[in-house]
Design an enzyme around this catalytic site. Structure first.
Site, PDB file in Angstrom:
ATOM      1  N   SER A 132       3.652   9.233   2.631  1.00  0.00           N
ATOM      2  CA  SER A 132       4.456   8.067   2.991  1.00  0.00           C
ATOM      3  C   SER A 132       4.149   7.572   4.396  1.00  0.00           C
ATOM      4  O   SER A 132       3.650   8.311   5.248  1.00  0.00           O
ATOM      5  CB  SER A 132       5.937   8.419   2.877  1.00  0.00           C
ATOM      6  OG  SER A 132       6.210   9.593   3.600  1.00  0.00           O
ATOM      7  N   SER A 174       0.826  -1.211   0.000  1.00  0.00           N
ATOM      8  CA  SER A 174       0.000   0.000   0.000  1.00  0.00           C
ATOM      9  C   SER A 174       0.862   1.265   0.000  1.00  0.00           C
ATOM     10  O   SER A 174       0.363   2.357  -0.273  1.00  0.00           O
ATOM     11  CB  SER A 174      -0.922  -0.001   1.214  1.00  0.00           C
ATOM     12  OG  SER A 174      -0.154   0.009   2.403  1.00  0.00           O
ATOM     13  N   HIS A 175       2.143   1.137   0.345  1.00  0.00           N
ATOM     14  CA  HIS A 175       3.046   2.287   0.284  1.00  0.00           C
ATOM     15  C   HIS A 175       4.207   2.048  -0.678  1.00  0.00           C
ATOM     16  O   HIS A 175       5.253   2.671  -0.563  1.00  0.00           O
ATOM     17  CB  HIS A 175       3.561   2.645   1.681  1.00  0.00           C
ATOM     18  CG  HIS A 175       2.512   3.313   2.513  1.00  0.00           C
ATOM     19  ND1 HIS A 175       1.564   2.607   3.216  1.00  0.00           N
ATOM     20  CD2 HIS A 175       2.223   4.618   2.717  1.00  0.00           C
ATOM     21  CE1 HIS A 175       0.757   3.455   3.835  1.00  0.00           C
ATOM     22  NE2 HIS A 175       1.130   4.674   3.551  1.00  0.00           N
ATOM     23  N   GLU A 215      -9.306   0.376   2.293  1.00  0.00           N
ATOM     24  CA  GLU A 215      -9.879  -0.951   2.550  1.00  0.00           C
ATOM     25  C   GLU A 215     -11.396  -0.929   2.361  1.00  0.00           C
ATOM     26  O   GLU A 215     -11.982  -1.899   1.884  1.00  0.00           O
ATOM     27  CB  GLU A 215      -9.530  -1.411   3.966  1.00  0.00           C
ATOM     28  CG  GLU A 215      -8.043  -1.690   4.147  1.00  0.00           C
ATOM     29  CD  GLU A 215      -7.710  -2.064   5.585  1.00  0.00           C
ATOM     30  OE1 GLU A 215      -7.866  -3.236   5.946  1.00  0.00           O
ATOM     31  OE2 GLU A 215      -7.293  -1.165   6.358  1.00  0.00           O
TER      32      GLU A 215
END
Lengths: 345, 345
Positions: A122, A47-48, A188
């Site tokens: 981030s 996801s990052h 999500e």
């Protein structure tokens, strides 16, 4: 997974840097942004990882982040160091100031870093890992967009407000956690919406403030904090310390400023560094050795320390490369070839 | 409640101080301890009110707290102030150092207070309210006894480790929260045991690590943290920052040192003070006014801010006295007349 190709960390770093440079980001900033994206991918924190490139390019294309901004460190000589990101990405601003922060923390025992007016996308574990690598304990926090209702309320007001902590360990990866103060990430809920599946009961409320398992209703309503009123209190603390106290945006103003929810937010961030050597000096004890007693006892009873999965993935990636799918490699190649023009393709 | 008698805050302060003086606590320390006990009672926070007198006297009787200890402030001129409680109560140590801490925070932007080797029984909201009254934001945390299992584990290792935050407000009580990182307080499980009622499912596990609603099995097993792995991470952070980093006891060593669970724990504590004026200066914004936007928006949607019930009770008590029951007044009178000898009566 037959369509996975290994790419070395260094090669991916070079390619992602080049994408940002090509899209108008000055070289040192492109490198700093690429570094955290590649670190996410390296740690299998998808996801990052490179998934974030598109989001970053979208804010560049929208003119909502200054690719050419040069971070300016402002050091008043106090225990508070400030860095003006000038509307650029947070990462080069952090990199520009981290050594000053670390030196000041060692000098005064603890010090804080204020990052002003940055585009923030981030994970916060980068910040606290950078401090732990310098022998310092650290806290990092920032607001985000107001998608989360306070406990007992019904309207979105708080951000998903992440909170991270790092602690240096001897001969091991540091102790690091980094969590959202919301129960779940907004992404999500979006995944459940696309899949047509219900969300768990404690994730969100609808626009009337009632619990809902319908992802559409949740996105139109508000997300909830983890741990009920305690998580809500922590999230409020983050708004106050990393927003109001700095004179930077809190989550509601960040959303008002950007005017849309599909671009990454601009706001400030707060990092606090503690020097265990200073704090423990008069005790005659070794703080890192003391910490090991606790961390060994946690691991010794079979409980997993946070970030362990990430560190394991990192070792594999550093050893044998980061595995990327054909689709991921194709997207990378498109960004390399077309830059911002690839966004509409 | 027909058997409730109002006692003024000042009168109760004088009586509680006299009890501690009579039991061998030096006058300024007796006053400091009485102040937090009376504040708990005044705020209708009964678990930290006069109910605590007996617990404090028991550690005095056991010779496990130094009633005559004189707190020594150690100021190295850095952003870290230390105070050696010398095995005495934490409260006189905090009082001895809070002005130095506040002055240093205003000077350097942020500063920390380390309290060493203290008997700690009081709620942490005292600390952060004292800082908020001086215009400062504050964090306070400390370990306790190892009654709580880390997430994914089964053996007690962490304390109930409280965490408190305070933020100054203009013309209002400060924003203050103070919570245990365990789901419940150990005393609540004990109350269920005495009443023969089951505890909620998420409070504790038995000695085999299985969830239990049996209070006996819970007391023989381990308590759980709030919010699953996130609460467990916060609790671990408190062990590291307020234990290992200071070179003071973590929760397991605190329990080993005292050797029994029925006496209040001795360990250290960490308080961090932030000066919003320093942090916001370059922004041109008023941090307290910014904070009000958030806090007004929370209250405006009908959500209760933490500590509001306490502040309401305080106003009533300051106006018309603290209501004490006949049994409470009788116990006070017994402590006044007999001192430590009253403990066995």
């Amino acid at each position: 997974m037959p369509d996975q190709t290994p790419v070395s960390v260094d090669a991916l770093q070079e390619r992602v840097t080049a994408i940002f440079t090509r899209c108008g980001v000055r070289a040192p900033s492109a490198e700093a942004v690429a570094k955290v994206i590649v670190a996410g991918e390296r740690d299998n924190c998808k996801s990052h990882g490179i998934y974030r490139i598109e989001g970053c390019l979208r804010v560049l294309a929208a003119g909502k982040v200054e690719g050419g901004a040069v971070p300016r460190v402002h050091d008043s000589g106090k225990a508070v160091i400030e860095v003006d990101a000038g509307g650029g990405f947070s990462n080069p601003a952090f990199d520009a100031a981290v050594d000053v922060l670390a030196a000041r923390a060692r000098e005064t025992g603890l010090a804080a870093l204020v990052i002003r007016d940055c585009l923030h996308f981030s994970a916060l574990w980068h910040d606290v890992e950078a401090l732990a690598a310098r022998g310092l304990a650290g806290l990092s926090m920032c607001p985000s967009y107001s998608f989360v209702a306070p406990a007992g309320g019904k309207d979105p007001l708080l951000g998903t407000n992440p909170f991270a902590f790092g602690w240096p360990r001897a001969g091991a990866h540091p102790y690091v956690f980094d969590f959202a103060t919301s129960v779940a990430a907004r992404g999500e809920i979006e995944l459940h919406r696309r899949a047509g599946t219900p969300i768990p009961e404690d994730w969100a409320i609808d626009a009337q403030g009632q619990p809902t398992t319908d992802p559409e209703a949740a996105l139109a309503g508000a997300m909830l904090t983890f741990g009920g009123h305690k998580g809500s209190a922590l999230s409020t603390m983050i708004e106050l310390l990393a927003g109001a106290m700095l004179g930077e945006f809190m989550s509601r103003e960040a959303l008002d400023f950007m005017g849309r929810t599909d671009l990454l937010p601009r706001h400030g961030a707060l990092v606090v560094a503690f020097d265990p050597e200073t704090f423990s000096a008069r005790s005659g004890r070794d703080p890192v050795a003391e910490g090991e007693k606790l961390l060994d006892a946690i691991a010794g009873q079979g409980a997993r320390l946070p970030s362990q999965r990430r560190f394991q993935a990192r070792e594999v990636a550093l050893d044998s490369g980061i595995l990327l799918s054909a689709a991921e490699l194709e997207q990378l190649a498109r960004f390399e070839a077309e830059g911002l023009a690839a966004l509409d393709g």
